[in-house]
Design a protein around this motif. Structure first.
Motif, mmCIF file in Angstrom:
data_model
loop_
_atom_site.group_PDB
_atom_site.id
_atom_site.type_symbol
_atom_site.label_atom_id
_atom_site.label_comp_id
_atom_site.label_asym_id
_atom_site.label_seq_id
_atom_site.Cartn_x
_atom_site.Cartn_y
_atom_site.Cartn_z
ATOM 1 N N GLY A 163 -4.921 9.802 11.602
ATOM 2 C CA GLY A 163 -4.463 11.157 11.331
ATOM 3 C C GLY A 163 -4.239 11.990 12.567
ATOM 4 N N LEU A 164 -4.705 11.506 13.700
ATOM 5 C CA LEU A 164 -4.516 12.230 14.961
ATOM 6 C C LEU A 164 -3.156 11.942 15.585
ATOM 7 N N GLY A 165 -2.332 11.175 14.868
ATOM 8 C CA GLY A 165 -0.981 10.953 15.343
ATOM 9 C C GLY A 165 -0.571 9.506 15.488
ATOM 10 N N TRP A 166 -1.474 8.599 15.213
ATOM 11 C CA TRP A 166 -1.154 7.177 15.327
ATOM 12 C C TRP A 166 -0.785 6.637 13.953
ATOM 13 N N ASP A 167 0.480 6.770 13.598
ATOM 14 C CA ASP A 167 0.955 6.350 12.286
ATOM 15 C C ASP A 167 0.711 4.867 12.041
ATOM 16 N N TRP A 168 0.862 4.041 13.069
ATOM 17 C CA TRP A 168 0.642 2.602 12.914
ATOM 18 C C TRP A 168 -0.791 2.319 12.471
ATOM 19 N N MET A 169 -1.731 3.138 12.934
ATOM 20 C CA MET A 169 -3.132 2.941 12.594
ATOM 21 C C MET A 169 -3.367 3.294 11.117
ATOM 22 N N THR A 170 -2.707 4.355 10.670
ATOM 23 C CA THR A 170 -2.809 4.753 9.263
ATOM 24 C C THR A 170 -2.265 3.653 8.361
ATOM 25 N N ARG A 171 -1.093 3.124 8.711
ATOM 26 C CA ARG A 171 -0.478 2.080 7.887
ATOM 27 C C ARG A 171 -1.296 0.787 7.917
ATOM 28 N N LEU A 172 -1.844 0.455 9.066
ATOM 29 C CA LEU A 172 -2.696 -0.729 9.173
ATOM 30 C C LEU A 172 -3.956 -0.557 8.327
ATOM 31 N N ALA A 173 -4.499 0.643 8.297
ATOM 32 C CA ALA A 173 -5.668 0.920 7.453
ATOM 33 C C ALA A 173 -5.344 0.641 5.988
ATOM 34 N N GLY A 174 -4.208 1.148 5.527
ATOM 35 C CA GLY A 174 -3.804 0.882 4.149
ATOM 36 C C GLY A 174 -3.621 -0.600 3.890
ATOM 37 N N LEU A 175 -3.058 -1.296 4.873
ATOM 38 C CA LEU A 175 -2.836 -2.737 4.748
ATOM 39 C C LEU A 175 -4.152 -3.507 4.714
ATOM 40 N N MET A 176 -5.171 -3.033 5.405
ATOM 41 C CA MET A 176 -6.476 -3.702 5.390
ATOM 42 C C MET A 176 -7.248 -3.401 4.109
ATOM 43 N N ILE A 177 -7.142 -2.172 3.632
ATOM 44 C CA ILE A 177 -7.949 -1.740 2.490
ATOM 45 C C ILE A 177 -7.376 -2.245 1.165
ATOM 46 N N ALA A 178 -6.060 -2.269 1.026
ATOM 47 C CA ALA A 178 -5.455 -2.649 -0.256
ATOM 48 C C ALA A 178 -5.891 -4.037 -0.735
ATOM 49 N N PRO A 179 -5.853 -5.075 0.102
ATOM 50 C CA PRO A 179 -6.306 -6.391 -0.397
ATOM 51 C C PRO A 179 -7.792 -6.419 -0.743
ATOM 52 N N VAL A 180 -8.590 -5.645 -0.022
ATOM 53 C CA VAL A 180 -10.018 -5.563 -0.334
ATOM 54 C C VAL A 180 -10.193 -5.011 -1.748
ATOM 55 N N MET A 181 -9.423 -3.972 -2.065
ATOM 56 C CA MET A 181 -9.551 -3.368 -3.383
ATOM 57 C C MET A 181 -8.981 -4.266 -4.478
ATOM 58 N N LEU A 182 -7.899 -4.962 -4.175
ATOM 59 C CA LEU A 182 -7.368 -5.916 -5.154
ATOM 60 C C LEU A 182 -8.404 -7.002 -5.441
ATOM 61 N N GLY A 183 -9.068 -7.489 -4.394
ATOM 62 C CA GLY A 183 -10.127 -8.478 -4.582
ATOM 63 C C GLY A 183 -11.264 -7.935 -5.421
ATOM 64 N N ALA A 184 -11.680 -6.711 -5.133
ATOM 65 C CA ALA A 184 -12.774 -6.106 -5.907
ATOM 66 C C ALA A 184 -12.378 -5.937 -7.373
ATOM 67 N N ILE A 185 -11.154 -5.504 -7.597
ATOM 68 C CA ILE A 185 -10.703 -5.309 -8.975
ATOM 69 C C ILE A 185 -10.647 -6.639 -9.719
ATOM 70 N N PHE A 186 -9.975 -7.626 -9.143
ATOM 71 C CA PHE A 186 -9.764 -8.880 -9.865
ATOM 72 C C PHE A 186 -10.994 -9.782 -9.899
ATOM 73 N N MET A 187 -11.843 -9.716 -8.884
ATOM 74 C CA MET A 187 -13.010 -10.598 -8.852
ATOM 75 C C MET A 187 -14.223 -10.015 -9.574
ATOM 76 N N VAL A 188 -14.298 -8.680 -9.658
ATOM 77 C CA VAL A 188 -15.517 -8.067 -10.193
ATOM 78 C C VAL A 188 -15.251 -7.110 -11.351
ATOM 79 N N HIS A 189 -14.379 -6.150 -11.174
ATOM 80 C CA HIS A 189 -14.324 -5.000 -12.071
ATOM 81 C C HIS A 189 -13.392 -5.122 -13.264
ATOM 82 N N LEU A 190 -12.329 -5.881 -13.169
ATOM 83 C CA LEU A 190 -11.347 -5.973 -14.253
ATOM 84 C C LEU A 190 -11.977 -6.429 -15.562
#
Length: 126
Positions: free
Chosen positions: A66-93
């Protein structure tokens, strides 16, 4: 209303701090317990280490980005999304939607919280 409009460019910080704090907490607390978590989750220790790293770095990157490094923001989303997909499909669904134990018997194990985190991560990715 104009006062609120003037603050609009800073509103992304609400989502950044919300998502970042959740993932920093969950990532950092996994490192001291990698072996036990790996056994509980039926995963190799190195995979749980990758998971903890993705959560920690994703949480850090979404805030710092958020301090101006857009690539870091997008990489964060790219790292977090598969983690959440795994949590949803492996545990919570299997427990349905409801994350709040309101007499449904699922003890709050549903996927609504994980879905919200996934959507916020995708917001930052795209």
């Amino acid at each position: 209303m104009n006062q609120l409009r003037a603050l609009a460019p800073y509103s992304h910080w609400f989502l950044r701090f919300a998502l970042g704090s959740v993932f920093l907490y969950h990532g950092l607390t996994k490192f001291p317990a990698l072996g036990g978590l790996a056994e509980m989750m039926g995963m190799p220790v190195f995979m749980v280490g990758i998971l903890a790293s993705a959560e920690t770095l994703g949480g850090l990157f979404v805030v710092v980005g958020g301090l101006g490094w857009d690539w870091m923001t997008r990489l964060a989303g790219l790292m977090i999304a598969p983690v959440m997909l795994g949590a949803i499909f492996m545990v919570h669904l299997q427990h349905g939607w409801n994350s709040v134990n309101m007499g449904t018997g699922n003890m709050g194990k549903g996927m609504e919280f994980q879905f919200v985190l996934l959507m916020v991560a995708l917001y930052f990715l795209f």
